[in-house]
Design an enzyme around this catalytic site. Structure first.
Site, PDB file in Angstrom:
ATOM      1  CE  LYS A 106      -5.990  11.479 -24.284  1.00 37.66           C
ATOM      2  NZ  LYS A 106      -6.137  10.146 -24.961  1.00 37.66           N
TER       3      LYS A 106
ATOM      4  CE1 TYR B 238      -6.138  12.398 -30.146  1.00 36.74           C
ATOM      5  CE2 TYR B 238      -8.175  13.039 -29.048  1.00 36.74           C
ATOM      6  CZ  TYR B 238      -6.868  12.554 -28.988  1.00 36.74           C
ATOM      7  OH  TYR B 238      -6.315  12.214 -27.774  1.00 36.74           O
TER       8      TYR B 238
ATOM      9  CB  THR C 298      -2.317   3.655 -26.746  1.00 37.77           C
ATOM     10  OG1 THR C 298      -1.331   4.269 -27.582  1.00 37.77           O
ATOM     11  CG2 THR C 298      -3.663   4.324 -26.958  1.00 37.77           C
TER      12      THR C 298
ATOM     13  CG  ASN D  99      -5.263   7.050 -23.068  1.00 36.53           C
ATOM     14  OD1 ASN D  99      -5.680   8.206 -23.051  1.00 36.53           O
ATOM     15  ND2 ASN D  99      -4.769   6.493 -24.158  1.00 36.53           N
TER      16      ASN D  99
ATOM     17  CG  HIS E 141      -2.490  14.061 -26.715  1.00 36.16           C
ATOM     18  ND1 HIS E 141      -2.675  13.241 -27.798  1.00 36.16           N
ATOM     19  CD2 HIS E 141      -1.716  15.096 -27.142  1.00 36.16           C
ATOM     20  CE1 HIS E 141      -2.032  13.768 -28.848  1.00 36.16           C
ATOM     21  NE2 HIS E 141      -1.447  14.892 -28.471  1.00 36.16           N
TER      22      HIS E 141
ATOM     23  CD  GLU F 183      -0.489  16.879 -31.119  1.00 39.53           C
ATOM     24  OE1 GLU F 183      -0.866  15.854 -31.711  1.00 39.53           O
ATOM     25  OE2 GLU F 183       0.048  16.847 -29.991  1.00 39.53           O
TER      26      GLU F 183
END
Ligand code: UDP
Ligand code: MG
Length: 136
Positions: A12, A52, A94, A115, A118, A129
């Protein structure tokens, strides 16, 4: 019995901007994940919203999509035995504060939203995905 799987991983924006991509990729390799494909991209907000969309009713949805589209990300297809579950284990909870020692989110995560990684949560979602980022 062998259960070779593929899963989608994203490094991320918070981790990419701290130049942690190579270090995180090495953690995957050290844990027997093969990186089949990878690319560094930046999503448009509407693309993050599509990715998402399962979370569209959640209070954090808008901030999450703004965040995921705020900077470069590295998307990867990871392959190993039981890749989906093993990646979730390697990522940790998470919320980095709740993640176990030795997990990626414990080590690199800044907060529940930033975080660092993913990972697909099921083999079915992994296929969806992977197609989202790598079809054609
Ligand atoms: N998230 C957030 N606030 C929350 C819960 C989740 O910002 O209270 C973000 C967080 O970045 C998380 C993502 O939304 O990684 C997707 O949430 P999910 O519950 O699917 O967690 P994950 O599967 O990533 O562990
Ligand atoms: Mg999830």
């Amino acid at each position: 019995m062998s259960n070779l799987e593929q899963t989608l991983s994203i490094i991320k924006p918070d981790a990419v901007e701290r130049n942690l991509s190579e270090e995180i990729k090495q953690v995957f390799k050290n844990n027997d994940f093969k990186i089949l494909k990878e690319k560094k991209i930046k999503l448009e907000k509407h693309e993050a919203e599509k990715f998402y969309q399962v979370h569209q009713s959640k209070p954090f949805y808008n901030d999450l999509c703004t965040y995921l589209s705020s900077g470069a990300i590295v998307v990867m297809i990871l392959e190993k035995e039981n890749a989906v579950l093993d990646n979730r284990k390697l990522m940790g909870a998470t919320d980095p504060l709740k993640a176990e020692n030795g997990t990626l989110r414990k080590k690199y995560g800044v907060s529940i939203d930033k975080n660092s990684v993913h990972g697909s949560d099921s083999t079915e979602n992994a296929k969806i995905e992977i197609d989202f980022f790598f079809k054609n």
